[in-house]
Design an enzyme around this catalytic site. Structure first.
Site, PDB file in Angstrom:
ATOM      1  N   TYR A 144       0.851  -1.202   0.000  1.00 65.40           N
ATOM      2  CA  TYR A 144       0.000   0.000   0.000  1.00 65.40           C
ATOM      3  C   TYR A 144       0.885   1.249   0.000  1.00 65.40           C
ATOM      4  CZ  TYR A 144      -3.595   3.255   1.847  1.00 65.40           C
ATOM      5  OH  TYR A 144      -4.464   4.301   2.043  1.00 65.40           O
ATOM      6  N   THR A 174      -8.959   9.070   8.902  1.00 62.45           N
ATOM      7  CA  THR A 174     -10.259   9.742   8.839  1.00 62.45           C
ATOM      8  C   THR A 174     -11.333   8.744   9.246  1.00 62.45           C
ATOM      9  OG1 THR A 174      -9.437  11.148   7.085  1.00 62.45           O
ATOM     10  CG2 THR A 174     -11.820  10.952   7.240  1.00 62.45           C
TER      11      THR A 174
HETATM   12  N1  LIG Z   1      -9.953   6.541   5.367  1.00 67.65           N
HETATM   13  C1  LIG Z   1      -8.749   6.935   5.682  1.00 67.65           C
HETATM   14  O1  LIG Z   1      -8.436   7.144   6.875  1.00 67.65           O
HETATM   15  C2  LIG Z   1      -7.707   7.151   4.619  1.00 67.65           C
HETATM   16  C3  LIG Z   1      -6.433   7.560   5.025  1.00 67.65           C
HETATM   17  C4  LIG Z   1      -5.462   7.768   4.054  1.00 67.65           C
HETATM   18  C5  LIG Z   1      -5.769   7.621   2.711  1.00 67.65           C
HETATM   19  N2  LIG Z   1      -7.007   7.221   2.346  1.00 67.65           N
HETATM   20  C6  LIG Z   1      -7.254   7.054   0.893  1.00 67.65           C
HETATM   21  O2  LIG Z   1      -8.522   7.549   0.533  1.00 67.65           O
HETATM   22  C7  LIG Z   1      -9.117   6.733  -0.473  1.00 67.65           C
HETATM   23  C8  LIG Z   1     -10.491   6.270  -0.025  1.00 67.65           C
HETATM   24  O3  LIG Z   1     -10.368   5.566   1.214  1.00 67.65           O
HETATM   25  P1  LIG Z   1     -11.640   5.017   2.001  1.00 67.65           P
HETATM   26  O4  LIG Z   1     -11.329   5.085   3.437  1.00 67.65           O
HETATM   27  O5  LIG Z   1     -12.851   5.667   1.467  1.00 67.65           O
HETATM   28  O6  LIG Z   1     -11.567   3.476   1.581  1.00 67.65           O
HETATM   29  P2  LIG Z   1     -12.715   2.509   1.031  1.00 67.65           P
HETATM   30  O7  LIG Z   1     -12.099   1.153   0.961  1.00 67.65           O
HETATM   31  O8  LIG Z   1     -13.969   2.692   1.794  1.00 67.65           O
HETATM   32  O9  LIG Z   1     -12.947   3.080  -0.446  1.00 67.65           O
HETATM   33  C9  LIG Z   1     -12.165   2.723  -1.544  1.00 67.65           C
HETATM   34  C10 LIG Z   1     -13.105   2.439  -2.721  1.00 67.65           C
HETATM   35  O10 LIG Z   1     -12.325   2.089  -3.871  1.00 67.65           O
HETATM   36  C11 LIG Z   1     -12.951   0.977  -4.511  1.00 67.65           C
HETATM   37  N3  LIG Z   1     -11.916   0.266  -5.262  1.00 67.65           N
HETATM   38  C12 LIG Z   1     -10.850  -0.416  -4.766  1.00 67.65           C
HETATM   39  N4  LIG Z   1     -10.121  -0.943  -5.765  1.00 67.65           N
HETATM   40  C13 LIG Z   1     -10.736  -0.562  -6.924  1.00 67.65           C
HETATM   41  C14 LIG Z   1     -10.471  -0.805  -8.298  1.00 67.65           C
HETATM   42  N5  LIG Z   1      -9.411  -1.532  -8.691  1.00 67.65           N
HETATM   43  N6  LIG Z   1     -11.323  -0.289  -9.223  1.00 67.65           N
HETATM   44  C15 LIG Z   1     -12.401   0.430  -8.849  1.00 67.65           C
HETATM   45  N7  LIG Z   1     -12.709   0.686  -7.552  1.00 67.65           N
HETATM   46  C16 LIG Z   1     -11.880   0.187  -6.609  1.00 67.65           C
HETATM   47  C17 LIG Z   1     -13.536   0.166  -3.369  1.00 67.65           C
HETATM   48  O11 LIG Z   1     -14.555  -0.733  -3.761  1.00 67.65           O
HETATM   49  C18 LIG Z   1     -14.047   1.268  -2.439  1.00 67.65           C
HETATM   50  O12 LIG Z   1     -15.368   1.629  -2.750  1.00 67.65           O
HETATM   51  C19 LIG Z   1      -8.147   5.580  -0.732  1.00 67.65           C
HETATM   52  O13 LIG Z   1      -7.376   5.880  -1.874  1.00 67.65           O
HETATM   53  C20 LIG Z   1      -7.272   5.572   0.504  1.00 67.65           C
HETATM   54  O14 LIG Z   1      -5.990   5.095   0.209  1.00 67.65           O
HETATM   55  C21 LIG Z   1      -7.990   6.979   3.257  1.00 67.65           C
END
Ligand SMILES: NC(=O)c1ccc[n+]([C@@H]2O[C@H](COP(=O)([O-])OP(=O)(O)OC[C@H]3O[C@@H](n4cnc5c(N)ncnc54)[C@H](O)[C@@H]3O)[C@@H](O)[C@H]2O)c1
Length: 341
Positions: A144, A174
């Site tokens: 990751y 978050t």
């Molecule tokens: N939530 C946090 O605390 C946090 C922290 C740092 C970074 N992020 C980044 O923010 C973004 C969203 O995170 P989140 O917490 O909403 O996660 P999440 O897992 O809820 O959302 C990610 C979404 O991407 C979709 N997805 C994954 N692989 C895919 C693919 N190959 N094609 C199409 N769709 C795909 C999943 O089905 C999901 O709906 C991510 O890129 C994550 O790395 C989140």
């Protein structure tokens, strides 16, 4: 009204962005393969005339016309991103190249959702954007962390070489409604365990720290960053970028196209969070300690000076209020309506 593509739009953060942007009157195309997201997160939008859902995996190219791209598709919790580590890398590498290619073809502005994980187990605290991080590239989290580092490098390359109008947000932890109950993230774990009368599992001795940001604050920061105008036109950016690229010039670090930290700088130990959840749920459960997973960062706190200066953004919702709203969401989800606190 802008035509906006949100990859990962059925996930936790993406679905809140869909809500916000559709309420502002934009035309939203949500692309998601539903690996860690869910149609339930966007069910209320499916019949909206300006909302379109496309079930698509971004490791395959996508050809659509849009003005802006929010590129969030990628599983975010260790349970999900380690489930198929090669797929995680492909999503961030091939998927990001596909999205950058799409943005270049239609001259759209694109925002990459990066992460505080690119700082690894940081040796600088709090972490400013200028810190290059301390990541174990071959550890279990490397699929990751390194893939997101690649995605940042590729985004900057498209910006410098093609003059693409890019933004990179480094998201710190978050939380809020629509987090999955079983994705292993600390806050959702604690709340679900407290509500289900199970012991709260703390990994290590709980003294490791994190800084938790409420989803509404994160969404407002991401929107501000994407809508912040670049001070240059596409042609000016291309010329400037080519010039900088050829001359290997070091630029001003307050450049809007360089990465920006978004997160809540209020730092708490994991044990403090567990105690707060116990107090706010009124739970009498005990805390159970388990071994710390490999490469778990000791500390994490964003330096958000750049976001304050460039975007006039800082989080507004305090941790207690944010926890209460999230607990309320899970209570409703589990059909536990009466508050004991
Ligand atoms: N939530 C946090 O605390 C946090 C922290 C740092 C970074 N992020 C980044 O923010 C973004 C969203 O995170 P989140 O917490 O909403 O996660 P999440 O897992 O809820 O959302 C990610 C979404 O991407 C979709 N997805 C994954 N692989 C895919 C693919 N190959 N094609 C199409 N769709 C795909 C999943 O089905 C999901 O709906 C991510 O890129 C994550 O790395 C989140």
């Amino acid at each position: 009204m802008a035509r906006i593509l949100i990859t990962g739009g059925a996930g936790f953060i993406g679905s809140h962005l869909c809500d916000y942007l559709i309420n502002k009157g934009h035309d939203i195309i949500c692309v998601d393969n539903l690996f860690s997201g869910s149609k339930n997160n966007i069910r209320h939008l499916l019949s909206h005339p300006y909302f379109e859902f496309i079930r698509h995996d971004i490791i395959h190219p996508l050809f659509i016309e849009v003005d802006q791209v929010y590129h969030l598709a990628c599983p975010a919790s260790p349970i999900h991103y380690q489930y198929n580590p090669i797929k995680t890398i492909k999503t961030n590498v091939i998927g990001t190249i596909n999205m950058l290619g799409l943005a270049k073809r239609v001259k759209a502005r694109i925002l990459l959702a990066s992460t505080s994980e690119i700082y690894g187990n940081p040796k600088v605290h709090p972490q400013p954007e200028t810190y290059w991080g301390n990541v174990n590239p071959i550890g279990p989290r490397g699929v990751y962390d390194e893939a997101k580092r690649f995605a940042e490098a590729m985004t900057m390359a498209y910006h410098r070489y093609h003059g693409l109008d890019t933004r990179i947000v480094r998201i710190f932890n978050t939380f809020g409604p629509r987090m999955r109950e079983n994705d292993g993230r600390a806050i959702s774990n604690f709340i679900v365990q407290a509500l289900k009368e199970k012991p709260l599992t703390v990994y290590g001795d709980g003294s490791q720290t994190r800084s938790f940001c409420y989803i509404d604050d994160m969404v407002s920061g991401i929107i501000k960053l994407l809508f912040k105008e670049s001070d240059k036109t596409f042609e000016e950016r291309t010329n400037k970028a080519n010039f900088l690229y050829k001359n290997k010039e070091v630029r001003n670090t307050n450049f809007i196209h360089d990465p920006i930290n978004l997160g809540n700088p209020h730092e708490l130990s994991i044990l403090d969070i567990a105690h707060m959840v116990l107090k706010l749920t009124g739970s009498q459960n005990r805390i159970e300690f388990r071994p710390l997973p490999a490469d778990d960062p000791r500390v994490r706190r964003p330096d958000i000076s750049k976001a304050k200066e460039l975007l006039q953004w800082e989080p507004k919702v305090n941790i207690e209020e944010a926890l209460k709203r999230t607990i309320q969401y899970f209570r409703k989800k589990f059909g536990i309506e009466t508050s004991r606190s």
